[in-house]
Structure formats: C-alpha cells, structure tokens
Write a protein that holds these residues in place. Structure first.
Motif, PDB file in Angstrom:
ATOM      1  N   UNK A   1      52.231  28.747   5.962  1.00 50.97           N
ATOM      2  CA  UNK A   1      53.303  27.880   5.459  1.00 50.97           C
ATOM      3  C   UNK A   1      54.678  28.422   5.844  1.00 50.97           C
ATOM      4  N   UNK A   2      54.842  29.733   5.853  1.00 52.28           N
ATOM      5  CA  UNK A   2      56.120  30.312   6.271  1.00 52.28           C
ATOM      6  C   UNK A   2      56.439  29.980   7.718  1.00 52.28           C
ATOM      7  N   UNK A   3      55.429  29.710   8.519  1.00 50.95           N
ATOM      8  CA  UNK A   3      55.625  29.352   9.923  1.00 50.95           C
ATOM      9  C   UNK A   3      55.609  27.839  10.136  1.00 50.95           C
ATOM     10  N   UNK A   4      55.448  27.081   9.050  1.00 46.96           N
ATOM     11  CA  UNK A   4      55.401  25.636   9.181  1.00 46.96           C
ATOM     12  C   UNK A   4      54.138  25.138   9.846  1.00 46.96           C
ATOM     13  N   UNK A   5      53.061  25.902   9.692  1.00 44.00           N
ATOM     14  CA  UNK A   5      51.780  25.584  10.322  1.00 44.00           C
ATOM     15  C   UNK A   5      50.767  25.252   9.228  1.00 44.00           C
ATOM     16  N   UNK A   6      49.927  24.255   9.464  1.00 44.08           N
ATOM     17  CA  UNK A   6      48.971  23.836   8.444  1.00 44.08           C
ATOM     18  C   UNK A   6      47.840  24.845   8.294  1.00 44.08           C
ATOM     19  N   UNK A   7      47.211  24.823   7.116  1.00 42.52           N
ATOM     20  CA  UNK A   7      46.058  25.678   6.827  1.00 42.52           C
ATOM     21  C   UNK A   7      44.854  24.768   6.636  1.00 42.52           C
ATOM     22  N   UNK A   8      44.135  24.446   7.705  1.00 44.85           N
ATOM     23  CA  UNK A   8      43.037  23.480   7.606  1.00 44.85           C
ATOM     24  C   UNK A   8      41.864  24.013   6.795  1.00 44.85           C
ATOM     25  N   UNK A   9      41.158  23.104   6.134  1.00 43.46           N
ATOM     26  CA  UNK A   9      39.989  23.490   5.335  1.00 43.46           C
ATOM     27  C   UNK A   9      38.688  23.337   6.108  1.00 43.46           C
ATOM     28  N   UNK A  10      38.736  22.601   7.200  1.00 36.62           N
ATOM     29  CA  UNK A  10      37.569  22.469   8.067  1.00 36.62           C
ATOM     30  C   UNK A  10      38.030  22.505   9.519  1.00 36.62           C
ATOM     31  N   UNK A  11      37.240  23.128  10.360  1.00 35.69           N
ATOM     32  CA  UNK A  11      37.555  23.164  11.794  1.00 35.69           C
ATOM     33  C   UNK A  11      36.251  23.029  12.586  1.00 35.69           C
TER      34      UNK A  11
ATOM     35  N   UNK B   1      40.527  33.872  21.463  1.00 35.54           N
ATOM     36  CA  UNK B   1      41.662  34.237  22.312  1.00 35.54           C
ATOM     37  C   UNK B   1      42.892  33.397  21.997  1.00 35.54           C
ATOM     38  N   UNK B   2      42.690  32.281  21.345  1.00 41.38           N
ATOM     39  CA  UNK B   2      43.779  31.393  20.952  1.00 41.38           C
ATOM     40  C   UNK B   2      44.262  31.828  19.571  1.00 41.38           C
ATOM     41  N   UNK B   3      45.444  32.435  19.468  1.00 43.49           N
ATOM     42  CA  UNK B   3      45.861  33.036  18.189  1.00 43.49           C
ATOM     43  C   UNK B   3      45.955  32.060  17.033  1.00 43.49           C
ATOM     44  N   UNK B   4      46.449  30.849  17.277  1.00 38.79           N
ATOM     45  CA  UNK B   4      46.575  29.913  16.156  1.00 38.79           C
ATOM     46  C   UNK B   4      45.191  29.465  15.693  1.00 38.79           C
ATOM     47  N   UNK B   5      44.267  29.271  16.606  1.00 36.53           N
ATOM     48  CA  UNK B   5      42.897  28.928  16.214  1.00 36.53           C
ATOM     49  C   UNK B   5      42.275  30.073  15.421  1.00 36.53           C
ATOM     50  N   UNK B   6      42.499  31.297  15.861  1.00 38.64           N
ATOM     51  CA  UNK B   6      41.911  32.480  15.223  1.00 38.64           C
ATOM     52  C   UNK B   6      42.330  32.573  13.758  1.00 38.64           C
ATOM     53  N   UNK B   7      43.609  32.320  13.498  1.00 39.69           N
ATOM     54  CA  UNK B   7      44.121  32.412  12.122  1.00 39.69           C
ATOM     55  C   UNK B   7      43.682  31.208  11.301  1.00 39.69           C
ATOM     56  N   UNK B   8      43.827  30.013  11.871  1.00 40.99           N
ATOM     57  CA  UNK B   8      43.438  28.820  11.120  1.00 40.99           C
ATOM     58  C   UNK B   8      41.929  28.805  10.832  1.00 40.99           C
TER      59      UNK B   8
END
Length: 559
Positions: A549-559, A431-438
């Motif tokens: 990156x276009x949004x200035x948000x990191x792309x984590x490799x582990x969560x 339900x958390x959009x940034x978590x869903x994408x990352x």
C-alpha cells in the motif's frame, strides 16, 4: 516484544542511570527514540544498538563501559534473554522465544497501523512532483516521478508528517504559445511550427477544440483572426490536455491535493510581492536596465536576473513567488522533485531559499530523478504511437499494468538511471519482483483459507513460545524490522527501500512456508502450534499488504 517496546526499554534504562547519577548526562541528551536495528549477522542476536557509542563520551566514560552498564540494567528486563557488548560499544540483544513470538499477535492486532510512526510528527510538508507541462502526454520520466512521488507522500504520512501533494500547472510562457500555434497549424492543415509540437495527439486535440466550440455555439475557431484563433486553441487546448493528464494520473492511483496555476502568480501580484520582500532584505539591485537577485551571496555561481530589461519577469521570478507562497501557506518543508535536466537549477534554488532567510536542504529540498529506459524483446522502446517522439504513461501501463509499472518505477533509487524489462514484468516467475511479492501475499491468504477449512481458528489459542523454528525466528525478525524501514525510508526520501524490504520478507515467508505447516496434516489434531503459526502467517500478510500500500500497489488474494 516489538522494536518500539525494546526502544522504550532501552530509554527507560538510560533514564534510570541518569537519575541515579551513574551516567553524567542531562536528561535532554537521552534520545526520545533509541534506534535499534537488525544485526547483519543473525548469530549476533535479534537487535543491535549503538546508543552507547553516541552517548558514552558525553557521559564522561568510554562507550564500551557505558554499554556494559546499560547491558547490566537491560538483562533483567522481561523478554530479554541476553545482552552482549561487542567491539567499541555495540549492544547485541537477544529476546527470549516468547517475547519474539508475541510480535505476531501484536502485528495482527495493529492491522493497517503496523509500521506507522511519529518520527516526522509535526512536519508540514509540501511535496511537488510530476508537474508536467500541459503541452503533451506524460512521458516516462514524469511517470517515474508519479510513482516515486506518490509513494514518498504515503511514506511521509506513515512517518507522521502532514503532507500536501502539489502539482505545478505550467500554463504561462512561451511553451504554451508554441503549443497553441501547433494546434492552430494542425487545424488549418498546415505543418507544425519548427519549434512546435508533433504527434497524433495534436491532431486529436485540435479536432476536439473545434468540435467543443461548435457545441457551445461558438464560431469555428478556424474562421477567426489568427490572434483570436490562437487564443481559443491555447485556452481550450491547455484545459483539455491538463484534464487528460489528471485523468491518466488518477487511473495510475496518483491524485493531488493542490493544482497550482503558474498564471496565478503573475495575475495575483505574487511575483511583485516576492521581489519586494527580497528588496527589503537588501538582496535586490538594478543593473543594465534589469532587476537582479544577488544569489552569489548564497553560493550561486552568478547573480540572477529576475525582471528583464523589457519589464517582463524572468523564469526564476515565478520560482521566487511560488516558494514564498508555499512557505506562507504554512509548510516548513518544501520538497520539489525534478528531472535530470534540471540539475543545474539546484544552486540557484538553494540560493533563493537562503535569500528569504531559510535554510537550504531543510526548508527546501530538491530531489533529482534520472532517466528511464524501457526494453522489450531486447530492444529499446523509443516512441509512442500517439505522442510520436516520446514514451508515455499509456505505453507503460498498456504493456505491464498499473501494479507492475508502479512497483518497477519505485523499487530503484530515483537518483539512478533505470532500465525496465517489459517482458520480465509480465511473467509469473520469481524473477519478476512484483509477482514475487504479490504472490507471497496471495499465498498467505490461501494458507489462512485452507487453515479455516481445517478448523484452525486464531482466536482459540496462541503460544508465542511455540514459534521456535529458525525459519520463524528469521521471519519474525523481518516483520519486526518493518517500522524501522518505513521511518528510515521516509527520512531519506527513498521509497525503494520499502520495495527491497518486501522482497526480502517475501523470501523469508516462502522459506518458512516450505518448512512449517499451518493446517494439520492427515489425521493430525488441531493444536495451539497450528493456531500460533496462523498468527505468524497472518502477521506476514498484514505487513506485505501495508508495504504494498505504501507503494500504491495492490495486494491480491488470488494469483
């Protein structure tokens, strides 16, 4: 086949029909880039274009007849499986499996360049955003412009534009005087002036100004005559406040190419030069002891005073000088991002643009952002511990972190009021959009890691025809649409389109992950099927990373 390659194939077919006289068109009428889009209904094919409806009548034929001829020429193109004509002249194009699958390898090979284009090549854009007054911490509205503005700058650059990020430093006028008086009053132990500024930050800055003066060997400003003391607090206080604003923005991953001081417009004679330019264009007149700009000639509701009867410049005089300065620095497009309380400025600003001989909404664009409301535990978050009466950048970042803050602020149209649920943004749920994408990005990395441990190596094989599952067709289609999303979002000045795209891409990837394996199962032998799926997995990872990156948000490799 990439969308760009299909676009070029369409253009080649159009030019061939023009050259042999089938289409009675001037070659200049054929667009340099034929737009292709994903059909709303998947069964209609992989791509659709309405170019026949754009050019049919101009070519002296019906759009449908134009489309049928274009379809005939395109059907034999390598990689095209089928071309259907629908409705009044839509072309629905289906690629063969191998042509569609080749995109996975193309994306991986392109890397961080995938999605970048040239639709705005040649544009020199000055993008002004945030420009918060140096009289207090950045409030939540300014934070929204920081996230949206920086994302927009990244988008415009990805679309080929030359972009300068600019911050207008308001260090001139009554608001700065009120700030200085507030600092002085607090330093003297008195209450802030009735029209002054409050909050703990005023005490902090006042104390810091006193300490800095003593360290520099200067007298305690509290011992100076009032006018001298106020000037010390103004100069040092503004410098300190602005330094803090710059530091907070930097920590928020927002930096500017130019910090433009309002004071410089008045000190350099730029205001006088702008007035002289407009006087030479016969748009200036004198009345009631004041100097006026005839903005009603350009659609404004009333003429504007630019030099008041007391000889002081009105606020719009600075706007005139600043706009002219930007144009003289070589920017053919000036974009200014303003808060909702500035909506009434649009008419006069566009009239100003026209008075200089420019074209409103072309040379000058104004984007208006609406309010942001923060909610926690179902209740509005109304004030900051430090600022006293506003919600600040620290309040948001401390609550949810930089990634969630930037993503949440950029994922909705800036022209609409935004409610942010702080509780949602710290949850590790879909339900958390940034978590869903990352999480989708982290999952692609984990899949590749597991595949490597199982001996799956991309370099050992690739067979695009093996990507024949419906979930793969959908995922490839999403990936193929990324360059178009970037170009469209840049042209419309709407970074939120990238965020919504990423959420759709993440959803398609999660569904594909549930249905297809990359690493072999049990005693299964590694095959080109596994290797080819790894290419698709890694292509998805690349697009997710590029979009974040276009949004200035990191792309984590582990969560």
């Amino acid at each position: 086949m990439t969308p760009a390659e299909l676009s070029e194939a369409l253009r080649a077919a159009l030019m061939a029909a023009v050259d042999d006289g089938t289409f009675a068109l001037d070659p200049a009428d054929v667009p340099a880039h034929v737009r292709v889009e994903r059909p709303r209904q998947r069964e209609h094919g992989d791509w659709s274009t309405n170019v026949a409806m754009q050019l049919g009548k101009k070519a002296g034929t019906s759009p449908r007849g134009f489309a049928e001829e274009l379809a005939r020429r395109l059907t034999d193109h390598p990689g095209v499986a089928k071309v259907d004509v629908a409705g009044p002249g839509f072309l629905n194009i289906t690629l063969d499996t191998a042509a569609a699958g080749e995109l996975a390898r193309a994306v991986v090979d392109a890397g961080s360049a995938y999605g970048r284009g040239t639709v705005l090549a040649g544009e020199h854009i000055n993008l002004e955003f945030v420009s918060a007054n140096p009289t207090g911490p950045i409030h939540i509205g300014g934070v929204r412009w920081a996230a949206v503005g920086d994302s927009l700058a990244r988008l415009l650059q990805a679309a080929g534009a030359d972009v300068t990020r600019e911050y207008y430093f308001n260090d001139h006028g009554e608001q700065i005087d009120r700030f200085a008086r507030s600092l002085l009053a607090r330093a003297m132990g008195a209450d802030a002036p009735e029209d002054g500024y409050g909050g703990q930050y005023i005490s902090d800055i006042a104390d810091s100004v006193i300490a800095a003066a003593l360290v520099d060997g200067q007298p305690d400003p509290r011992t100076l005559p009032e006018s001298e003391a106020q000037e010390v607090f103004r100069s040092r206080g503004v410098d300190q406040m602005f330094g803090e604003i710059k530091a907070k923005l930097h920590d928020f991953r927002v930096d500017f190419d130019v910090y433009f001081h309002e004071d410089s417009l008045h000190e350099s004679g730029a205001v006088e030069r702008a007035v002289a330019r407009l006087r030479g264009l016969d748009h200036i007149y004198e009345a009631d002891g004041a100097t006026w700009l005839r903005t009603t000639d350009f659609g404004d509701d009333k003429d504007r005073v630019i030099i008041k009867s007391d000889g002081n410049a009105a606020y719009i005089a600075g706007d005139l000088a600043y706009y002219l300065d930007k144009r003289e620095r070589g920017f053919n497009r000036v974009i200014i991002m303003l808060g909702a309380d500035h909506h009434g400025y649009i008419g006069r600003m566009m009239a100003m643009c026209a008075a200089f001989g420019d074209t409103p909404w072309v040379n000058l664009e104004i984007l208006i952002g609406q309010m942001v409301n923060l909610v926690k535990d179902g209740e509005p978050v109304r004030m900051s511990k430090r600022a006293g009466n506003i919600v600040t950048i620290d309040d948001l970042v401390d609550a949810v972190g930089i990634d969630a803050a930037r993503y949440a602020l950029a994922r909705s149209a800036a022209s609409s009021t935004l409610d942010i649920d702080l509780d949602l943004l710290v949850t590790a749920t879909n339900d958390n959009p940034v978590f869903y994408v990352q999480y989708a990005h982290a999952r692609t990395v984990n899949v590749a890691r597991n595949a490597a441990e199982a001996g799956v190596d991309r370099a050992d094989g690739f067979d695009a025809a093996l990507l024949d599952h419906p979930s793969e067709s959908v995922l490839l289609g999403q990936i193929a649409g990324f360059p178009g999303v970037v170009a469209h979002a840049a042209e419309l000045r709407e970074p939120h389109r990238v965020a919504r795209y990423l959420e759709e891409l993440a959803g398609s990837y999660h569904k594909w992950y549930d249905q297809r394996r990359v690493a072999p199962f049990g005693d299964e032998v590694v095959s080109d099927t596994h290797r080819t799926r790894l290419w698709l997995n890694d292509a998805t990872r690349q697009v997710l990373a590029n979009g974040l990156d276009l949004l200035g948000v990191s792309a984590p490799e582990r969560m």
